[in-house]
Motif scaffolding. Structure first.
Motif: not given
Length: 170
Positions: A26, A124, A128
């Motif tokens: 991340r 992303a 997530e």
């Protein structure tokens, strides 16, 4: 900051290592996206930035390949009730792999910063969701497994302050 994980000595439980690897990925993805500038800026892809992006994509691919061939197989044997979850996660891995191939193709164009940025933004969001689901569903089961984190998770948590900029492009 991540704690150092020497190869000798007591290893952290695999589920905790999974979270540490996800947190590191991340952070690296956020760093990569920030290095591309604003979403509408059309940043040029320098050689260093392309190398950093390739390094991130390779690390993410190694992690998912390790999970599919290591931890997920072990979990399927030891916890058959997790097989539907593992199938969903493997399907996510295939979608992520497709995105990584698109990003790799876009990296060939030094002026493709805006396109790469858009793909990384999509990656992303997907990651997530994927990482959160995987952590909620698997951490406790992984903590009961024993084994080599590189074999089972595709990598070990990075050392204190380690990042792709230093490890992949140096």
């Amino acid at each position: 900051m991540h704690p150092a994980h020497p190869s000798s000595g007591r290893l952290t439980a695999l589920g905790i290592q999974l979270i540490e690897i996800h947190d590191w990925l991340r952070e690296e993805l956020a760093r990569l996206r920030a290095s591309l500038g604003s979403p509408t800026g059309g940043a040029a892809l320098t050689r260093e930035l392309r190398a950093y992006c390739v390094g991130f994509c390779a690390a993410l691919d190694r992690h998912h390949t390790g999970e599919d061939g290591g931890a997920f197989r072990a979990l399927a044997e030891q916890a058959p009730e997790l097989r539907p979850v593992l199938a969903e996660l493997r399907a996510d891995h295939r979608v992520v792999a497709d995105l990584l191939r698109r990003i790799d193709a876009l990296l060939a164009d030094p002026a493709g910063g805006r396109s790469v940025r858009a793909e990384l933004d999509g990656l992303a969001g997907l990651l997530e969701s994927h990482f959160g689901y995987e952590e909620r569903k698997l951490v406790a089961a992984l903590n009961r497994l024993a084994g080599d984190p590189v074999e089972l998770l595709g990598s070990t948590p990075p050392g204190n302050g380690e990042n792709l900029e230093r490890t992949e492009t140096a």
